[in-house]
Design an enzyme around this catalytic site. Structure first.
Site, short mmCIF file in Angstrom:
data_model
loop_
_atom_site.label_atom_id
_atom_site.label_comp_id
_atom_site.label_asym_id
_atom_site.label_seq_id
_atom_site.Cartn_x
_atom_site.Cartn_y
_atom_site.Cartn_z
N SER A 194 -25.26 30.68 0.14
CA SER A 194 -26.09 31.80 0.75
C SER A 194 -24.48 32.26 0.28
CB SER A 194 -26.10 31.62 1.83
OG SER A 194 -25.36 31.40 2.80
N SER A 211 -23.57 26.72 1.46
CA SER A 211 -22.99 27.91 1.04
C SER A 211 -22.32 28.69 0.69
CB SER A 211 -23.88 28.85 2.15
OG SER A 211 -25.14 28.43 2.91
N LYS A 224 -19.05 38.15 4.07
CA LYS A 224 -20.34 38.06 3.40
C LYS A 224 -20.71 38.61 4.51
CE LYS A 224 -22.72 33.90 3.71
NZ LYS A 224 -23.23 32.48 4.17
#
Length: 589
Positions: A229, A253, A154
């Site tokens: 996210s 997330s 990420k």
């Protein structure tokens, strides 16, 4: 003298005129400076973004040229490699039937095709080929447990030499000086980081778009979000472009993107896995390391490896402040059928018909598999929502505002950012004006911390909430808890900021610090869509959930499974059994 108190003489008038003219000129000059500065800042912003995107496009062109074989990226050999389950990929890498370089190029090629379609990757790691070549030179006796396995990371997790931008232009060209301990541990185990993946601006959204890297789209509908996210991770993994993805999770997330994209997502207890090296716009923000993966057994395998120190791969040495909670195989079995509590929905935020259906069908599947199912409730209303939001932004949005200074504002965080700008004395007034038709807005508007004393009170309120929940859990003698992962199917991008409360189902697990994971169960059906007509809408915001769910036919639906803190072994073992029960149930039906 009395007259001069009220009238200006000619001399006074001249002085006043000159003073006013001077003040006006100064104000105009100040305004001109501000506007010029603003234009300069914006010009610098656009130039920085343009330069960085041009560089990445150039790198991708070079990588595409290197990977193209016979006029195509995905050869038959590469397709066979990316289709291998992780266990088989590891086995063939260990035996040398597949080299680390072959595996890397196969996943690079697949990921290149996927990101062209969904825009899920921010950067390809230029040092990956060198890393894979070094692994290929190792004798078999020196190969680590994850020898040659490509992994995606990420955007917000530090990878040495690469940016952690959070979708903010101000964080471009500030490469990390070292790897996050979690990333370094996986590298020490033999893994090869090969790309970084997209996120929503500041990470504070269930969408996945930002003005720097653009919009990551849902796999099945480009108008809908893939979750956030860790949205880029979920899309890449679900589409088969990465065998293992690293995300983070401070409110859902990792789990919500897994739910919206149709793969597995897992959040350990905060403190079980190192979160050092996770970039945040708030210095006090603590995240729990998480992973997205398309197979729950893979998550189990990798978590066992990183929590079992080896001489050359020791996460606890890299992060000495991390509690040394090693993998405990004795927790993987209850010695009896699992006792599972189930929560169909939170009355404060009811789920849509499709979400309720898969939860009900999962309960039936687990009962058919011999597990013991008992109803369970969590306290969740306006107070709990307000408590979570206050803990998520204890500074009343001050750091969020600074992070977004001189940045283009993305639609996914616009409502949150603008709401945080409201003076605290205005918020109760707006809440009163909105009235009962907006059941969630009142809690959101009141979610601010007035002073240090209130911050202490908030911490005590959270601790009391956790204790009440654990006491209730113990009284029910639960091993696991089954509940929804979000209130509705993946919504359209323009509705994301309206539906933040739909994430209460994952947010509560963060506030409780319970480990939790997502399992995909089914898809939204025509019957689910038709049943939306009966979805209750006593408030405007619930009408938004109803409207956002229309047109979601075929979108993935799943369930969330949770356990008490530090019980990851039990949770993952239970999730594997639940997954098998679900598969058996749907084969029959």
């Amino acid at each position: 003298m009395g007259t001069r108190q009220w009238l200006l003489s000619a001399g006074d008038l001249d002085r006043w005129t000159l003073g006013a003219a001077g003040a006006t000129a100064a104000s105009a000059a100040a305004l001109l400076w501000y506007l010029t500065r603003g234009c300069s800042v914006k010009s610098e912003y656009y130039e920085r973004v343009r330069r960085r995107l041009d560089l990445e496009r150039h790198r991708r062109q070079l990588l595409t040229q290197q990977l193209t074989a016979g006029g195509q990226l995905m050869t038959v050999r590469r397709q066979l490699i990316v289709e291998l389950p992780l266990a088989q990929l590891i086995e063939q890498l260990q035996s040398g039937k597949i080299t680390a370089t072959e595996a890397l190029r196969a996943y690079q090629a697949k990921a290149m095709e996927i990101t062209e379609q969904y825009n899920c990757i921010t950067e390809f790691v230029t040092t990956a080929e060198e890393r894979a070549a070094a692994l290929d030179a190792l004798p078999e006796s020196k190969r680590g447990p994850l020898h040659g396995v490509p992994i995606s990371v990420k955007d917000s997790i530090d990878l040495e030499g690469f940016d952690s931008t959070l979708g903010l232009a101000k964080y471009l060209d500030r490469p990390a000086a070292s790897n996050a301990p979690l990333v370094q541990t996986l590298i020490d185990l033999g893994a090869v980081p090969f790309c970084k993946t997209n996120v929503p601006q500041t990470l504070m959204s269930f969408g996945c778009s930002n003005p720097v890297w653009g919009v990551t789209t849902n796999i099945r509908d480009p108008a809908r979000v893939p979750g956030g996210s860790s949205g880029g991770e979920a899309v890449l993994v679900a589409a088969g472009g990465s065998p293992l993805g690293l995300g983070s999770d401070i409110g859902g997330s990792a789990r919500v993107p897994a739910l919206f994209s149709g793969c597995c997502g897992f959040k350990p207890t905060c403190g079980r896995v190192s979160s050092v090296g996770e970039t945040s716009f708030m210095p006090a923000c603590t995240g729990a390391g998480g992973s997205n993966n398309n197979n729950n057994n893979n998550v189990r395998r990798v978590l066992r490896l990183i929590t079992t120190p080896l001489p050359g791969a020791d996460m606890y040495r890299l992060d000495p402040l991390l509690p040394r909670v090693l993998w405990n195989e004795t927790l993987e079995s209850a010695g009896r059928p699992w006792r599972v509590g189930y929560l169909s929905e939170l009355p404060f935020c009811p789920v849509t018909p499709g979400v309720r259906r898969v939860l009900t069908e999962t309960v039936s599947a687990l009962e058919a598999a011999g597990m013991e199912l008992v109803p369970f409730q969590l306290d969740c209303g306006p107070a709990e929502l307000q408590l979570f939001l206050q803990q998520a932004l204890p500074d009343n949005g001050a750091f969020l505002g600074r992070a977004l200074e001189n940045e283009n504002l993305d639609v996914s965080v616009a409502d949150l950012a603008n709401g945080m700008k409201l003076p605290t004395w205005v918020r109760p007034l707006i809440s009163w004006v909105l009235g009962s038709r907006y059941r969630f807005a009142s809690s959101r508007l009141k979610a601010w911390t007035a002073d240090p004393e209130q911050a202490v009170v908030l911490r005590a309120a959270r601790d009391q909430y956790v204790q009440r929940t654990v006491t209730r859990w113990r009284a029910a003698r639960l091993d696991l808890l089954l509940l929804p992962g979000f209130a509705c199917p993946p919504p359209p991008r323009h509705r994301v900021s309206e539906l933040i409360v739909g994430g209460l189902y994952t947010m509560l697990m963060n506030m409780l610090n319970f480990p939790a994971g997502i399992l995909t169960v089914d898809r939204e059906t025509e019957e689910d869509q038709a049943a939306l007509e009966h979805y209750p809408t006593p408030s405007v915001e619930l009408q938004w959930f109803k409207d956002a769910s229309r047109g979601a036919l075929g979108q993935p639906l799943g369930v969330q499974v949770a356990a008490l803190p530090w019980m990851e072994e039990q949770l993952l073992a239970g999730m594997c059994d639940i997954e098998r029960a679900i598969e058996k149930h749907y084969r029959k039906t």
